[in-house]
Design a protein around this motif. Structure first.
Motif, PDB file in Angstrom:
ATOM      1  N   THR A   8      18.981  61.178  96.937  1.00  0.00           N
ATOM      2  CA  THR A   8      18.101  62.342  97.070  1.00  0.00           C
ATOM      3  C   THR A   8      18.453  63.157  98.302  1.00  0.00           C
ATOM      4  OG1 THR A   8      16.285  61.158  95.970  1.00  0.00           O
ATOM      5  CG2 THR A   8      15.701  63.096  97.271  1.00  0.00           C
ATOM      6  N   ILE A   9      18.699  62.472  99.422  1.00  0.00           N
ATOM      7  CA  ILE A   9      19.061  63.165 100.662  1.00  0.00           C
ATOM      8  C   ILE A   9      20.415  63.857 100.519  1.00  0.00           C
ATOM      9  CG2 ILE A   9      19.682  62.840 103.093  1.00  0.00           C
ATOM     10  CD1 ILE A   9      17.598  60.617 103.212  1.00  0.00           C
ATOM     11  N   ASN A  10      21.359  63.149  99.935  1.00  0.00           N
ATOM     12  CA  ASN A  10      22.710  63.709  99.808  1.00  0.00           C
ATOM     13  C   ASN A  10      22.766  64.889  98.838  1.00  0.00           C
ATOM     14  OD1 ASN A  10      23.836  61.901 101.621  1.00  0.00           O
ATOM     15  ND2 ASN A  10      24.343  60.398 100.037  1.00  0.00           N
ATOM     16  N   SER A  11      21.954  64.850  97.796  1.00  0.00           N
ATOM     17  CA  SER A  11      22.022  65.904  96.783  1.00  0.00           C
ATOM     18  C   SER A  11      21.122  67.101  97.105  1.00  0.00           C
ATOM     19  CB  SER A  11      21.646  65.346  95.406  1.00  0.00           C
ATOM     20  OG  SER A  11      20.340  64.798  95.417  1.00  0.00           O
ATOM     21  N   LEU A  12      19.978  66.862  97.736  1.00  0.00           N
ATOM     22  CA  LEU A  12      19.027  67.939  97.984  1.00  0.00           C
ATOM     23  C   LEU A  12      18.929  68.352  99.446  1.00  0.00           C
ATOM     24  CD1 LEU A  12      16.089  66.837  95.630  1.00  0.00           C
ATOM     25  CD2 LEU A  12      17.926  68.474  95.169  1.00  0.00           C
ATOM     26  N   GLY A  13      19.542  67.601 100.340  1.00  0.00           N
ATOM     27  CA  GLY A  13      19.542  67.962 101.747  1.00  0.00           C
ATOM     28  C   GLY A  13      18.155  67.976 102.356  1.00  0.00           C
ATOM     29  N   TYR A  14      17.835  69.058 103.075  1.00  0.00           N
ATOM     30  CA  TYR A  14      16.541  69.151 103.764  1.00  0.00           C
ATOM     31  C   TYR A  14      15.376  69.093 102.786  1.00  0.00           C
ATOM     32  CZ  TYR A  14      19.427  70.785 107.663  1.00  0.00           C
ATOM     33  OH  TYR A  14      20.376  70.881 108.653  1.00  0.00           O
ATOM     34  N   TRP A  15      15.517  69.748 101.642  1.00  0.00           N
ATOM     35  CA  TRP A  15      14.449  69.726 100.646  1.00  0.00           C
ATOM     36  C   TRP A  15      14.238  68.312 100.108  1.00  0.00           C
ATOM     37  CZ3 TRP A  15      11.133  73.357 100.792  1.00  0.00           C
ATOM     38  CH2 TRP A  15      11.512  74.664 101.107  1.00  0.00           C
ATOM     39  N   GLY A  16      15.323  67.559 100.004  1.00  0.00           N
ATOM     40  CA  GLY A  16      15.210  66.179  99.554  1.00  0.00           C
ATOM     41  C   GLY A  16      14.443  65.331 100.559  1.00  0.00           C
ATOM     42  N   ILE A  17      14.693  65.559 101.847  1.00  0.00           N
ATOM     43  CA  ILE A  17      13.979  64.823 102.902  1.00  0.00           C
ATOM     44  C   ILE A  17      12.489  65.174 102.868  1.00  0.00           C
ATOM     45  CG2 ILE A  17      13.738  64.544 105.400  1.00  0.00           C
ATOM     46  CD1 ILE A  17      16.782  65.178 105.568  1.00  0.00           C
ATOM     47  N   ALA A  18      12.190  66.477 102.756  1.00  0.00           N
ATOM     48  CA  ALA A  18      10.794  66.921 102.689  1.00  0.00           C
ATOM     49  C   ALA A  18      10.103  66.323 101.464  1.00  0.00           C
ATOM     50  CB  ALA A  18      10.726  68.443 102.646  1.00  0.00           C
ATOM     51  N   LEU A  19      10.801  66.308 100.334  1.00  0.00           N
ATOM     52  CA  LEU A  19      10.237  65.761  99.098  1.00  0.00           C
ATOM     53  C   LEU A  19       9.945  64.270  99.253  1.00  0.00           C
ATOM     54  CD1 LEU A  19       9.518  65.913  96.082  1.00  0.00           C
ATOM     55  CD2 LEU A  19      11.937  65.517  95.571  1.00  0.00           C
ATOM     56  N   LEU A  20      10.878  63.530  99.825  1.00  0.00           N
ATOM     57  CA  LEU A  20      10.694  62.087 100.009  1.00  0.00           C
ATOM     58  C   LEU A  20       9.506  61.790 100.922  1.00  0.00           C
ATOM     59  CD1 LEU A  20      14.420  60.987 100.393  1.00  0.00           C
ATOM     60  CD2 LEU A  20      12.883  60.354  98.515  1.00  0.00           C
ATOM     61  N   MET A  21       9.372  62.544 102.006  1.00  0.00           N
ATOM     62  CA  MET A  21       8.263  62.324 102.923  1.00  0.00           C
ATOM     63  C   MET A  21       6.932  62.755 102.309  1.00  0.00           C
ATOM     64  SD  MET A  21       9.256  60.693 105.510  1.00  0.00           S
ATOM     65  CE  MET A  21       7.930  60.926 106.705  1.00  0.00           C
ATOM     66  N   PHE A  22       6.977  63.750 101.435  1.00  0.00           N
ATOM     67  CA  PHE A  22       5.778  64.140 100.688  1.00  0.00           C
ATOM     68  C   PHE A  22       5.351  63.006  99.760  1.00  0.00           C
ATOM     69  CE2 PHE A  22       4.102  65.818  96.666  1.00  0.00           C
ATOM     70  CZ  PHE A  22       2.937  66.443  97.125  1.00  0.00           C
ATOM     71  N   LEU A  23       6.310  62.466  99.022  1.00  0.00           N
ATOM     72  CA  LEU A  23       6.020  61.373  98.085  1.00  0.00           C
ATOM     73  C   LEU A  23       5.597  60.108  98.806  1.00  0.00           C
ATOM     74  CD1 LEU A  23       8.961  61.828  95.537  1.00  0.00           C
ATOM     75  CD2 LEU A  23       6.553  62.440  95.220  1.00  0.00           C
ATOM     76  N   GLU A  24       6.112  59.919 100.030  1.00  0.00           N
ATOM     77  CA  GLU A  24       5.744  58.728 100.819  1.00  0.00           C
ATOM     78  C   GLU A  24       4.253  58.707 101.097  1.00  0.00           C
ATOM     79  OE1 GLU A  24       4.927  56.874 104.849  1.00  0.00           O
ATOM     80  OE2 GLU A  24       5.098  59.014 104.435  1.00  0.00           O
ATOM     81  N   ASN A  25       3.635  59.892 101.216  1.00  0.00           N
ATOM     82  CA  ASN A  25       2.192  59.973 101.434  1.00  0.00           C
ATOM     83  C   ASN A  25       1.412  59.651 100.169  1.00  0.00           C
ATOM     84  OD1 ASN A  25       1.295  61.332 104.245  1.00  0.00           O
ATOM     85  ND2 ASN A  25       3.326  62.042 103.678  1.00  0.00           N
TER      86      ASN A  25
END
Length: 204
Positions: A8-25
């Protein structure tokens, strides 16, 4: 989990990081203790693709937006309806009515600063937004304390991963120890608060 986060991080970059941290909540089993150190390491390994400051703000954005998803149900549904929903569907989110009750009691004992402290404690980070909403904590103070606490948490994980490089997985090991100490301190403060309330009640 690690492969999915990495892809997710490698394919989406910053948006992937934001998405993962959103889902973590939303889904606590997704660990920020792995997401952000890995993102920090990735920024170090591929500086042309990710900047460490950009990684930090992406993680912060996802974390704050994710906190709002829990704040508003608490504000508009109320404690009892949330507990009913948690007991019915909470197994999918690993949240129960007992978790909500504990978070509410702790919020009542600490006030607004509970949001700041709570964002620094795994297991509490997500749920602390619920009692803030239930107690009708104004949005601006909620966002202020949530952003401040999230910035400290995300920054610690991100820059630790960046400094440790390929050993970023060690962050989770040490964070677990620190988190237990912090959580133990919180429980102690809560017990002291309850005892004081009981004594005050007996005097009356």
């Amino acid at each position: 989990m690690l492969e999915w986060i990495t892809n997710t991080i490698n394919s989406l970059g910053y948006w992937g990081i934001a998405l993962l941290m959103f889902l973590e909540n939303l889904f606590p089993p997704i660990p920020s203790e792995l997401i952000m150190p890995l993102a920090g390491f990735t920024a170090r390994a591929t500086p042309n693709n990710l900047n460490i400051i950009g990684v930090f703000f992406a993680g912060l954005l996802g974390s704050v937006v994710g906190a709002l998803v829990w704040y508003y149900p608490g504000k508009f549904l109320g404690e009892q309806r949330l507990k009913t929903l948690a007991d019915k569907y909470g197994k999918w989110l690993t949240v129960s009515s007992k978790d909500i009750t504990k978070a509410k009691h702790w919020f009542d004992s600490q006030g607004n600063k509970a949001v700041l402290i709570g964002r620094l404690v795994p297991g509490v980070r997500t749920l602390i937004s619920v009692p803030a909403g239930i107690s009708n904590m104004p949005l601006l103070p909620f966002l202020f304390y949530t952003t401040l606490g999230s910035a400290a948490w995300v920054g610690l994980l991100t820059f630790s991963g960046y400094l440790l490089g390929s050993q970023y997985s060690l962050v989770d090991k040490y964070i677990t120890v620190v988190s237990k100490v912090v959580l133990g301190s919180i429980v102690l403060v809560f017990v002291v608060w309850v005892l004081k309330r009981q004594r005050q009640g007996n005097r009356r």
